[in-house]
Design a protein around this motif. Structure first.
Motif, PDB file in Angstrom:
ATOM      1  N   MET A   1       0.841  -1.172   0.000  1.00 41.40           N
ATOM      2  CA  MET A   1       0.000   0.000   0.000  1.00 41.40           C
ATOM      3  C   MET A   1       0.888   1.239   0.000  1.00 41.40           C
ATOM      4  SD  MET A   1      -2.930   1.114   2.680  1.00 41.40           S
ATOM      5  CE  MET A   1      -2.244   2.438   3.627  1.00 41.40           C
ATOM      6  N   ILE A   2       0.485   2.238  -0.755  1.00 43.30           N
ATOM      7  CA  ILE A   2       1.198   3.513  -0.805  1.00 43.30           C
ATOM      8  C   ILE A   2       0.167   4.621  -0.665  1.00 43.30           C
ATOM      9  CG2 ILE A   2       2.568   5.070  -2.230  1.00 43.30           C
ATOM     10  CD1 ILE A   2       3.704   2.599  -3.600  1.00 43.30           C
ATOM     11  N   ALA A   3       0.433   5.553   0.237  1.00 46.00           N
ATOM     12  CA  ALA A   3      -0.459   6.704   0.396  1.00 46.00           C
ATOM     13  C   ALA A   3       0.349   7.869   0.957  1.00 46.00           C
ATOM     14  CB  ALA A   3      -1.610   6.363   1.336  1.00 46.00           C
ATOM     15  N   TYR A   4       0.289   8.995   0.250  1.00 43.72           N
ATOM     16  CA  TYR A   4       0.937  10.206   0.750  1.00 43.72           C
ATOM     17  C   TYR A   4       0.289  11.421   0.115  1.00 43.72           C
ATOM     18  CZ  TYR A   4       3.823   9.529  -3.494  1.00 43.72           C
ATOM     19  OH  TYR A   4       4.276   9.326  -4.770  1.00 43.72           O
ATOM     20  N   THR A   5       0.428  12.554   0.790  1.00 40.47           N
ATOM     21  CA  THR A   5      -0.115  13.810   0.276  1.00 40.47           C
ATOM     22  C   THR A   5       0.956  14.886   0.361  1.00 40.47           C
ATOM     23  OG1 THR A   5      -0.918  14.648   2.405  1.00 40.47           O
ATOM     24  CG2 THR A   5      -2.422  13.246   1.149  1.00 40.47           C
ATOM     25  N   GLY A   6       0.789  15.906  -0.445  1.00 39.57           N
ATOM     26  CA  GLY A   6       1.705  17.031  -0.396  1.00 39.57           C
ATOM     27  C   GLY A   6       1.617  17.852  -1.658  1.00 39.57           C
ATOM     28  N   ARG A   7       2.345  18.915  -1.668  1.00 39.48           N
ATOM     29  CA  ARG A   7       2.375  19.821  -2.814  1.00 39.48           C
ATOM     30  C   ARG A   7       3.113  19.154  -3.962  1.00 39.48           C
ATOM     31  NH1 ARG A   7       1.391  25.125  -3.040  1.00 39.48           N
ATOM     32  NH2 ARG A   7       2.354  26.306  -4.707  1.00 39.48           N
ATOM     33  N   VAL A   8       2.542  19.243  -5.172  1.00 41.50           N
ATOM     34  CA  VAL A   8       3.104  18.585  -6.359  1.00 41.50           C
ATOM     35  C   VAL A   8       3.684  19.624  -7.307  1.00 41.50           C
ATOM     36  CG1 VAL A   8       2.560  17.158  -8.365  1.00 41.50           C
ATOM     37  CG2 VAL A   8       1.448  16.697  -6.181  1.00 41.50           C
ATOM     38  N   GLU A   9       4.851  19.322  -7.841  1.00 44.95           N
ATOM     39  CA  GLU A   9       5.493  20.164  -8.841  1.00 44.95           C
ATOM     40  C   GLU A   9       5.838  19.271 -10.040  1.00 44.95           C
ATOM     41  OE1 GLU A   9       9.648  22.659  -9.323  1.00 44.95           O
ATOM     42  OE2 GLU A   9       8.844  22.299  -7.321  1.00 44.95           O
ATOM     43  N   ILE A  10       5.499  19.718 -11.244  1.00 44.79           N
ATOM     44  CA  ILE A  10       5.778  18.968 -12.464  1.00 44.79           C
ATOM     45  C   ILE A  10       6.896  19.674 -13.212  1.00 44.79           C
ATOM     46  CG2 ILE A  10       4.854  18.135 -14.660  1.00 44.79           C
ATOM     47  CD1 ILE A  10       3.523  16.806 -12.250  1.00 44.79           C
TER      48      ILE A  10
ATOM     49  N   GLY B   1       8.929  18.711 -16.691  1.00 40.32           N
ATOM     50  CA  GLY B   1       9.125  17.758 -17.786  1.00 40.32           C
ATOM     51  C   GLY B   1       8.329  16.495 -17.531  1.00 40.32           C
ATOM     52  N   ASP B   2       9.025  15.351 -17.469  1.00 43.07           N
ATOM     53  CA  ASP B   2       8.352  14.083 -17.194  1.00 43.07           C
ATOM     54  C   ASP B   2       8.551  13.631 -15.747  1.00 43.07           C
ATOM     55  OD1 ASP B   2      11.003  13.332 -17.234  1.00 43.07           O
ATOM     56  OD2 ASP B   2      10.711  11.594 -18.534  1.00 43.07           O
ATOM     57  N   GLN B   3       8.895  14.592 -14.866  1.00 48.96           N
ATOM     58  CA  GLN B   3       9.113  14.297 -13.449  1.00 48.96           C
ATOM     59  C   GLN B   3       8.029  14.939 -12.588  1.00 48.96           C
ATOM     60  OE1 GLN B   3      12.176  12.707 -11.980  1.00 48.96           O
ATOM     61  NE2 GLN B   3      12.083  11.920 -14.062  1.00 48.96           N
ATOM     62  N   MET B   4       7.526  14.177 -11.632  1.00 50.00           N
ATOM     63  CA  MET B   4       6.573  14.678 -10.643  1.00 50.00           C
ATOM     64  C   MET B   4       7.287  14.666  -9.293  1.00 50.00           C
ATOM     65  SD  MET B   4       2.946  13.039  -9.429  1.00 50.00           S
ATOM     66  CE  MET B   4       3.649  11.743  -8.438  1.00 50.00           C
ATOM     67  N   LYS B   5       7.331  15.825  -8.630  1.00 50.91           N
ATOM     68  CA  LYS B   5       7.961  15.930  -7.324  1.00 50.91           C
ATOM     69  C   LYS B   5       6.882  16.250  -6.297  1.00 50.91           C
ATOM     70  CE  LYS B   5      12.247  17.666  -9.252  1.00 50.91           C
ATOM     71  NZ  LYS B   5      13.231  18.762  -9.260  1.00 50.91           N
ATOM     72  N   VAL B   6       6.793  15.422  -5.273  1.00 51.88           N
ATOM     73  CA  VAL B   6       5.807  15.626  -4.222  1.00 51.88           C
ATOM     74  C   VAL B   6       6.545  15.967  -2.934  1.00 51.88           C
ATOM     75  CG1 VAL B   6       3.889  14.640  -2.919  1.00 51.88           C
ATOM     76  CG2 VAL B   6       4.247  13.957  -5.295  1.00 51.88           C
ATOM     77  N   ASP B   7       6.277  17.160  -2.389  1.00 51.26           N
ATOM     78  CA  ASP B   7       6.813  17.581  -1.099  1.00 51.26           C
ATOM     79  C   ASP B   7       5.870  16.997  -0.042  1.00 51.26           C
ATOM     80  OD1 ASP B   7       8.092  18.815   0.986  1.00 51.26           O
ATOM     81  OD2 ASP B   7       7.580  20.853   0.375  1.00 51.26           O
ATOM     82  N   VAL B   8       6.222  15.828   0.478  1.00 48.00           N
ATOM     83  CA  VAL B   8       5.312  15.026   1.300  1.00 48.00           C
ATOM     84  C   VAL B   8       5.111  15.656   2.672  1.00 48.00           C
ATOM     85  CG1 VAL B   8       4.925  12.758   2.320  1.00 48.00           C
ATOM     86  CG2 VAL B   8       6.024  12.945   0.078  1.00 48.00           C
ATOM     87  N   ASP B   9       3.840  15.895   3.012  1.00 47.73           N
ATOM     88  CA  ASP B   9       3.528  16.381   4.363  1.00 47.73           C
ATOM     89  C   ASP B   9       3.002  15.251   5.248  1.00 47.73           C
ATOM     90  OD1 ASP B   9       1.045  16.206   3.119  1.00 47.73           O
ATOM     91  OD2 ASP B   9       0.595  18.323   3.300  1.00 47.73           O
TER      92      ASP B   9
END
Length: 70
Positions: free
Chosen positions: A1-10, A12-20
């Motif tokens: 199972m995977i679950a996380y939330t946070g601000r997303v920055e895109i 190019g083809d990369q998604m960066k999630v600043d996990v809170d």
């Protein structure tokens, strides 16, 4: 199972999630980077290669795939 939330920055083809908040407490307050791609109605998220937690001698990566239903 995977679950996380946070601000997303895109970028190019990369998604960066600043996990809170995360189900995996080790990911809280980190930045999780995933490559992503759309192929037709499918979305794939692809992690970087890295050692698995229970055997650092084994290297793998995670690939999550979703298919949009009509």
């Amino acid at each position: 199972m995977i679950a996380y939330t946070g601000r997303v920055e895109i970028e190019g083809d990369q998604m960066k999630v600043d996990v809170d908040v995360s189900w995996n407490e080790g990911w809280a307050q980190t930045v999780q980077v995933r490559a992503f791609r759309f192929i037709g109605a499918n979305l794939s998220l692809i992690s970087a290669w890295g050692p698995i937690p229970h055997d650092p001698n084994v290297v793998c990566r995670g690939i999550l795939e979703w298919e949009r239903e009509a």
